[in-house]
Design a protein around this motif. Sequence first.
Motif, PDB file in Angstrom:
ATOM      1  N   ILE B  72       0.833  -1.194   0.000  1.00 40.77           N
ATOM      2  CA  ILE B  72       0.000   0.000   0.000  1.00 40.77           C
ATOM      3  C   ILE B  72       0.875   1.254   0.000  1.00 40.77           C
ATOM      4  O   ILE B  72       0.611   2.219  -0.719  1.00 40.77           O
ATOM      5  CB  ILE B  72      -0.948   0.025   1.223  1.00 40.77           C
ATOM      6  N   ALA B  89      -6.779   4.457   1.351  1.00 41.94           N
ATOM      7  CA  ALA B  89      -6.287   3.132   0.975  1.00 41.94           C
ATOM      8  C   ALA B  89      -6.946   2.034   1.799  1.00 41.94           C
ATOM      9  O   ALA B  89      -7.118   0.915   1.323  1.00 41.94           O
ATOM     10  CB  ALA B  89      -4.766   3.074   1.131  1.00 41.94           C
ATOM     11  N   GLN B  92      -9.902   0.999  -0.046  1.00 43.87           N
ATOM     12  CA  GLN B  92      -9.546   0.264  -1.258  1.00 43.87           C
ATOM     13  C   GLN B  92      -9.035  -1.135  -0.901  1.00 43.87           C
ATOM     14  O   GLN B  92      -9.260  -2.093  -1.641  1.00 43.87           O
ATOM     15  CB  GLN B  92      -8.497   1.061  -2.045  1.00 43.87           C
ATOM     16  N   PHE B  93      -8.369  -1.244   0.223  1.00 47.02           N
ATOM     17  CA  PHE B  93      -7.915  -2.535   0.750  1.00 47.02           C
ATOM     18  C   PHE B  93      -9.123  -3.440   0.969  1.00 47.02           C
ATOM     19  O   PHE B  93      -9.174  -4.584   0.517  1.00 47.02           O
ATOM     20  CB  PHE B  93      -7.175  -2.267   2.068  1.00 47.02           C
ATOM     21  N   GLY B  96     -10.863  -4.348  -2.301  1.00 49.80           N
ATOM     22  CA  GLY B  96     -10.112  -5.390  -2.987  1.00 49.80           C
ATOM     23  C   GLY B  96     -10.344  -6.742  -2.357  1.00 49.80           C
ATOM     24  O   GLY B  96     -10.540  -7.746  -3.053  1.00 49.80           O
ATOM     25  N   GLY B 127      -9.919  -2.749  -5.714  1.00 50.09           N
ATOM     26  CA  GLY B 127      -9.255  -1.569  -5.179  1.00 50.09           C
ATOM     27  C   GLY B 127      -9.290  -0.425  -6.172  1.00 50.09           C
ATOM     28  O   GLY B 127      -9.531   0.735  -5.812  1.00 50.09           O
ATOM     29  N   TRP B 130     -12.724   1.163  -6.334  1.00 51.17           N
ATOM     30  CA  TRP B 130     -13.004   2.041  -5.191  1.00 51.17           C
ATOM     31  C   TRP B 130     -12.258   3.372  -5.342  1.00 51.17           C
ATOM     32  O   TRP B 130     -12.772   4.429  -5.008  1.00 51.17           O
ATOM     33  CB  TRP B 130     -12.611   1.328  -3.889  1.00 51.17           C
ATOM     34  N   GLY B 253      -4.875   2.499  -5.609  1.00 53.41           N
ATOM     35  CA  GLY B 253      -6.059   1.712  -5.265  1.00 53.41           C
ATOM     36  C   GLY B 253      -5.851   0.240  -5.600  1.00 53.41           C
ATOM     37  O   GLY B 253      -6.188  -0.649  -4.811  1.00 53.41           O
ATOM     38  N   ALA B 256      -3.534  -1.389  -3.109  1.00 54.16           N
ATOM     39  CA  ALA B 256      -4.223  -1.583  -1.828  1.00 54.16           C
ATOM     40  C   ALA B 256      -5.203  -2.744  -1.946  1.00 54.16           C
ATOM     41  O   ALA B 256      -5.319  -3.579  -1.037  1.00 54.16           O
ATOM     42  CB  ALA B 256      -4.951  -0.305  -1.416  1.00 54.16           C
ATOM     43  N   GLY B 257      -5.891  -2.833  -3.082  1.00 56.59           N
ATOM     44  CA  GLY B 257      -6.836  -3.932  -3.305  1.00 56.59           C
ATOM     45  C   GLY B 257      -6.119  -5.271  -3.317  1.00 56.59           C
ATOM     46  O   GLY B 257      -6.583  -6.259  -2.741  1.00 56.59           O
ATOM     47  N   GLY B 260      -5.335  -6.252   0.040  1.00 59.59           N
ATOM     48  CA  GLY B 260      -6.552  -6.697   0.726  1.00 59.59           C
ATOM     49  C   GLY B 260      -6.875  -8.147   0.423  1.00 59.59           C
ATOM     50  O   GLY B 260      -7.086  -8.963   1.337  1.00 59.59           O
ATOM     51  N   GLY B 280      -4.252   0.438   5.811  1.00 58.84           N
ATOM     52  CA  GLY B 280      -4.387   1.530   4.838  1.00 58.84           C
ATOM     53  C   GLY B 280      -3.979   2.871   5.412  1.00 58.84           C
ATOM     54  O   GLY B 280      -3.416   3.717   4.710  1.00 58.84           O
TER      55      GLY B 280
END
Lengths: 511, 357
Positions: B72, B89, B92-93, B96, B127, B130, B253, B256-257, B260, B280
Motif C-alpha cells: 500500500i 487506501a 480500497q484494501f 479489494g 481496489g 473504489w 487503489g 491496496a486492493g 486486501g 491503509g
Amino acid sequence: MTPQPLLQLQNIRKAFPGCLANDDIDLEVTPGEIHALLGENGAGKSTLVKIIYGALRPDQGQIRWRGDAVEIPNPAAARTLGIGMVFQHFSLFESMTTLENVALALPPQNLGELRVHLEQTARDYGLALQPDRHVYDLSMGERQRIEIVRCLLQNPSLLILDEPTSVLTPQETETLFATLGTLAREGRSILYISHKLEEVRMLCDRATILRGGRRVDDCIPAKETAHSLAEKMIGRRVESPPGHSASASSEIRLQVSDLSVQSDQPHGTDIAGVSFSVHAGEILGIAGIAGNGQIELMSALSGETGSPRAGSIQMLATEVSTLAPMARRRLGAVFVPEERIGQAAVSDLNLVQNSFLTSADRMGFVSHGLVDWAGVERYAGEILTRFDVKAAGTAALANSLSGGNLQKFIVGREILQQPQLLVVSQPTWGVDAGAAAAIHEQIQQLVSAGAGALVISQDLDEIFALCDRIAVISQGSLSPPRPTAKITTQEVGLLMGASREQPQEISHAGA
Amino acid sequence: MLVLEARATQSATAAWLSPLLAMVLTALTGAVIFLAMGKTPGIALYIYFVEPLTSWSGLSEVAVKAGPLILIGIGLSLGFRAGVWNIGAEGQFIAGALLGSAPAVYFYDSVNPLILPAMLAMGVLGGMGWAAIPAFLKTRFNANEILVSLMLVYVAELLLVHLVQGPWRNPQGWGFPGTRMFPDVALLPMLFPGYRVHLGTLIAMAVPLLAWFVLTKSRFGFQVQVFGSAPLAARHAGINNHRMVWTTLLISGGLAGLAGVMEAASTIGQLMPKISPGYGFTAIIVAFLGRLHPVGVALAGTAIAVTYIGGEGAQISAGLPKAVTGLFQGIILFYLLAFDLLTRYRLVRIRRGERAA
C-alpha cells in the motif's frame, strides 16, 4: 569642500555560501543627489541595497548616516533613520484599495486624515493616484506610485528605487523622472538601481558601477556614452547584435485569426479578437506592459490552457487550437514561457531531467514508455557547450544556475530541437547583458536558418533591436503589426497605454 | 518570540536523517512512557523493537505484516509524489478483499487452481474501482480526493460488515459473522512449513523494485515527479492533469486492493467483519517515513511492522495495552513531521517589535 554625505558605506562585504556578493564596497550619497547603482544581474546591487535597507547584515564594513556610524538591524530601523525603499516587486494587496494599502504600511491613524494627506502628497509630487480604486484594477505605473507615496508619507531623506522603470511605459517613465527631479530639488537623495544605461545618463548625477560584487568605477553618467557605461558594467567590449540575415518569406509559420481566450486567472486579462501571422524568416515582436494578456496569449499558443473561446491558431499549416502541447511540439513549434523556474524548468530537478521536459517527443528520447536517459544526458551536455551555459555539469540542479544561465539553458533546449517556429515570452527578463546578447544572437541565427519567431516582451529596447515587425498588446487586444522601421518608441508607448482609463497620464506625457 | 524562517538550501542528508532521528526519539519517548507506567523501559523497549527480530517465527511475522504495508505504501507514495492525496487506501484494501474473495465465497468447494489468480486480479480491480470514485469526482467536479477517498473507507467497512453478516455469512457458522473458510486452492501457498510467510509476502517485496524501475526509467515516473513538484511545468510540458490523477489513484487503489485480497487469502482465510488492523492508514506513515522512495518505503514498512509484532509481544509478556502500538505510530509521525519542518525551516528568535516588514 563637498557637503557632508548623507550616506556613506565603507568596505562593505557580504558573502553567501559559494558567492561573495559584495566585496569591499564603498559608496557615498550626498543630499539632493540622484545616485545610480549600475550593474548587471548578479553584480551585487540588490545585496548592497538590502544591507542599506536593513534587510541583510553586512559581514564587515561600516555604514555612516549623516556622518555617524550606524547599525541598521532591520527595515524598521532604516525607515526610522529616513530611508525608504520601493522594491521591484511591489508589496501591495490586490484586493484592497490604494488608501487601504497605504494605511497598512503606516502607524494606525484616522483614514479621513490620511486621505487628505495622501492626496496632498500625491499632488505635490505629480503622482496621479485614485485612493478608492482597487489595486488589481491599476496599471503597474499606478501601483508603483502607491509605493512611492507610501514611502514619501514617511518623509524619507533617502529613497531607494530598484529597477523602477522595468514595468513602465515610456510615458510613465517620464512622469516618474519628473517626480524624482522634484524630490531631489527638495534636498532628498535618491539611490537609483538600474541596468538601463540611457535612463541613468538622463536622470542621474553620479553613478557607482558594480561588477562581480566589486565597485569598479564611479563616474558622472552625463559625461559618458551608453556604450562606455556598458563597457564599464560588463567589463569588456560590447558589440551590437548583428541582426539576422533572412528576409521574411511568404510561407506562414503561425497564423492566429480572431483569437479570443478567457483567462483562467483571477484578475487575469481576457484576449479578444487577436489576429497576426508570423512568416518564415521573420521575428514578430509583441510589446506591452505586463498583465495585458501576454500570459494568456502565450499559454493559448503553447496549448497549456484549454481550447480558446473563439478563433483559430494554425501552426505550420495545421490547426492546433485543440491539440495538446506535445502535439504542437511534434509539429515543429517550441515555446519558452515567461516563468523560468516552475514552468520552463523544475527547480529541484537536474539539467538532464530538465532537458527531457520539453524535448522528449521531438528528440525521440522515449521508446515503449522508457526513457533513454543516456541520450538525454548527451543532449543536456550539448546544450551546455553550444549555448555556453555556466553550470557545474549536467547533474546540477536547475535552481543552482543563475537567472541568465538558466535562461540560456532553456532557450538552448528549445533551439537545439531545430524548431520551425519559436514562441518566446520575455526572453531576457532579469538576465545580464552578456547572456541577453547571447540569447538574442541564438534567436537570430535560428531565424536566419529559416524559422519564424514570435517574441513577446515588455522590454522595448529588446523589441526594437530584435524584431522585424512590432505589434502592441493592451487590455487583451493586439494592434496591427507594423514594420519596425515605420514605428517609433513613442507610438509604441502610446499603444501600450492605449485603452487604460488614465487620461491624466497621457496628458502628462506631452508636458 | 520564535518565528520560522525558510532555509535557503535543503540538505538531502537531513531529509534521510529525519526518519532515523524520529525513530530514535520515538524509542526515547517510549522509554519515558514505560517508566511512567511502572515498567522497566529497557525490557519493554527490547520486547517492542528487538525481540521480533530474534527468532525465525518473529521475522516471519514481521514479513507477513510488512507485506501489506509496503504494498500500500508504494502505491500511496507514487500518488503523494504526484500531489494526489489518496487517504482512503484502507477502503480500497477492503474493496479489494471483498471483490477478490467473491470467487472463494461462491465456489467454496472449488478445486480449480485458477481460482487464485482470478481472485488476485479481482482484488486489484476492486481496489481500483473504489479509487476510481475519487478519481472521477476529482477530474469531473474538482472534488477533493482527500475527503472523498477518506469517507469511502467507512462505506467499504459497512459494506464488508453487511456482507459477512448477511448474504455471505457462513451457513454453518453458528450465526457468527464471517464467510466460509476459503478452499485450499484459494489460499496463497506458504513458503516454509511452520511459518506464516506466504507467496503474497514475496509479491509485496518485489513491488518496490518494480516501482523503483518505473520511477527512474519510465516517462511515467518522470511525469509523476514533475506533476507533483511543479504543476505549471507539468502543464507546460504537456502532462495531462486528468490522466495523472486517474493513473496514480488507480495504481494506489489497485495495490491496496491486491494487499486486501492477499490478506484475506492468506493469514485470515475468510472474510470477517474486521480484516485490517488499519493497514491503509498506517501505510500513509510508511510512505512518508520512507521518503516516498521505493527502497525507503520497503524499510519503513518493515520498521512499522516490527512495532505491530512487538506490540503483540508486549501485550502478552509485559502486560502492556494494545493501544501502545498506535501510540508509537503516532509519536513517530509526530517527530517525523517536526524534523521535516526543521529541515525546511529554521527557528529564529526575534525580539518583540523587531519583525521585518
